[in-house]
Design a protein around this motif. Sequence first.
Motif, PDB file in Angstrom:
ATOM      1  N   UNK A  46      57.150  12.038  45.343  1.00 50.45           N
ATOM      2  CA  UNK A  46      57.872  10.824  44.974  1.00 50.45           C
ATOM      3  C   UNK A  46      59.326  10.878  45.445  1.00 50.45           C
ATOM      4  N   UNK A  47      59.982  12.003  45.215  1.00 56.34           N
ATOM      5  CA  UNK A  47      61.392  12.119  45.595  1.00 56.34           C
ATOM      6  C   UNK A  47      61.586  12.028  47.107  1.00 56.34           C
ATOM      7  N   UNK A  48      60.777  12.763  47.856  1.00 56.94           N
ATOM      8  CA  UNK A  48      60.942  12.770  49.315  1.00 56.94           C
ATOM      9  C   UNK A  48      60.542  11.430  49.920  1.00 56.94           C
ATOM     10  N   UNK A  49      59.382  10.905  49.528  1.00 56.18           N
ATOM     11  CA  UNK A  49      58.923   9.636  50.081  1.00 56.18           C
ATOM     12  C   UNK A  49      59.880   8.504  49.707  1.00 56.18           C
ATOM     13  N   UNK A  50      60.374   8.512  48.478  1.00 53.77           N
ATOM     14  CA  UNK A  50      61.315   7.483  48.056  1.00 53.77           C
ATOM     15  C   UNK A  50      62.605   7.522  48.849  1.00 53.77           C
ATOM     16  N   UNK A  51      63.118   8.720  49.078  1.00 55.40           N
ATOM     17  CA  UNK A  51      64.348   8.869  49.853  1.00 55.40           C
ATOM     18  C   UNK A  51      64.147   8.384  51.291  1.00 55.40           C
TER      19      UNK A  51
END
Length: 317
Positions: A46-51
């Motif tokens: 979630x963190x990487x894809x969102x960024x």
Amino acid sequence: MNRPTRRTGLFLVITGAIFWGVGGTVAQKLFQQYAINVNWLVTTRLLIAGLLLLTVQFIWKDRSQVFGVWKNKKTAVQLIIFGILGMLAVQYTYMASIKYGNAAVATLLQYLAPVMIIIYLILRKQAILTRRDLLTVSLALGGCFFLLTNGSISGLSVPTLAIVWGVLSGLALAFYTLNAVPLLKQYDSLVIVGWAMMIGGCALSFIHPPWQMDFSSLRAEAFLYLGFVIIFGTMIAFWFYIESLQSLSPKETSLLGSIEPLAAVLTTVFWLKEPFGIFQWIGTACIIGMLLLLALKKKSSSKTKQPQKYKRSYRIS
């Protein structure tokens, strides 16, 4: 902002669903072969894809929306709710169902969402139950029965925890689909999906920080799998799915997105070599039948006069 055509919407939801389904199978590989922690995987993806999504928006599209979404208090609250009860809930319940069962079962159960959406809209008097709805719901439930029981009414062929998490995943996807529409009327899908992922990832970080992971035991192959799950199975899949709501109704997006179980079944059976019975294939055929029924929808039905406020997002034709 130019709204995508219906044909573009169909392409986006089908492509996103395939990536989502295959991504689930790859995640199952990570759970089984490398004992990856579910909380860590959900937080990290979630963190990487969102960024990445927010970066794409900032560089190539309207960068003012990236932070502009937070200037309106009402919109900010809606986005936080969507990020936690929508994005995070869908991600976590789906991955938990895969861990306790397999990708095929998890993706199928997630597609109880169209049934939940239809019931919700009818109860809210925003839709009228049609014969087509009854048939599509029957195919979905029939497929669900055969895939979960392999034709035996004496017991389930999958673990109970996998079913519980899978049903919760369907409920989360229904909420996710309906809750996204008002936000998409104001901001680009990249902004909404990107921030929702960041919100969900940050929330779960309090339970399992992403830096708490032993990478020494992972081979290069595992990192490739992780990359696929994050980029194709998360970023692109969610972006395409939510973008399709610009030109398709929530019910259409959910039903067409049910090609995801087929992608998950095929990769689970032929790549991971999971056993699959004849009745489970019949269940898969029911899902395909539901897709064909929706895809062959008469053009005339789309021309039926409807109240404008329901035409794109809520009204069942």
